[in-house]
Design an enzyme around this catalytic site. Structure first.
Site: not given
Ligand code: RBF
Length: 162
Positions: A63-64, A87-88, A94, A133
């Site tokens: 997300f960042e 991202i899984i 989420h 991947r």
């Molecule tokens: N970030 C990832 O890069 N991959 C993920 O699979 C991932 N799963 C997340 C699941 C949940 C429930 C939450 C709250 C965050 C997840 N994040 C994941 C982190 C997200 O990208 C981010 O860093 C945080 O939400 C802080 O803004």
């Protein structure tokens, strides 16, 4: 279409020489993301990138990635930004929000700044799928994103001068 460092689509050898790269990679799912970073570095090395031309930025999660990529692109220090994350889906809704915002944000970086921002973010149903991947060469989305960056930069420089 497969991207191949040794056989580019236009049969002209693409080189990374003289170009500067930012790799923006997330720490979430770090063991997988690190393999994407290694894949991208391997590709850039194969394409003769200069040793000091690659800067790696690590951010907390996918997300960042877009904001860091935007700052890197806007800095004027780089010719391309290679965005890497995993991202899984697991069992959380989420996944859809994070995946959608990450891809939209990365696309926006390129359109806003004119600096190519490559999408090397794996969106997978489970760890096994993500693992497949983040393998070697063409089974590694980091490797493929880096090859694509070099192809694009050569295309843009040839056709548009920059
Ligand atoms: N970030 C990832 O890069 N991959 C993920 O699979 C991932 N799963 C997340 C699941 C949940 C429930 C939450 C709250 C965050 C997840 N994040 C994941 C982190 C997200 O990208 C981010 O860093 C945080 O939400 C802080 O803004």
């Amino acid at each position: 279409m497969r991207l191949d460092a040794s056989q580019p689509a236009n049969e002209t050898a693409h080189s990374a020489k003289g170009f500067r790269f930012a790799i923006v990679a997330s720490r979430w799912n770090d063991s997988l993301v690190s393999r994407l970073v290694d894949g991208a570095l391997d590709a850039l090395k194969e394409l003769s990138a200069d040793g000091d031309a690659i800067k790696i930025y690590r951010v907390p999660g996918s997300f960042e990635i877009p904001l860091c990529a935007l700052k890197a692109a806007a800095s004027g220090k780089f010719d391309a930004i290679i965005c890497l994350g995993v991202i899984i889906r697991g069992d959380t809704p989420h996944f859809d929000f994070i995946a959608a915002e990450t891809s939209r944000g990365i696309s926006e970086v390129g359109l806003r700044t004119g600096v190519p921002a490559m999408f090397g973010v794996i969106t997978a149903e489970n760890v096994e799928q993500a693992n497949g991947r983040a393998g070697t060469k063409h089974d590694n989305k980091g490797y493929e994103a880096a090859i694509a960056a070099v192809q694009l930069m050569n295309l843009y420089r040839k056709e548009f001068g920059k």
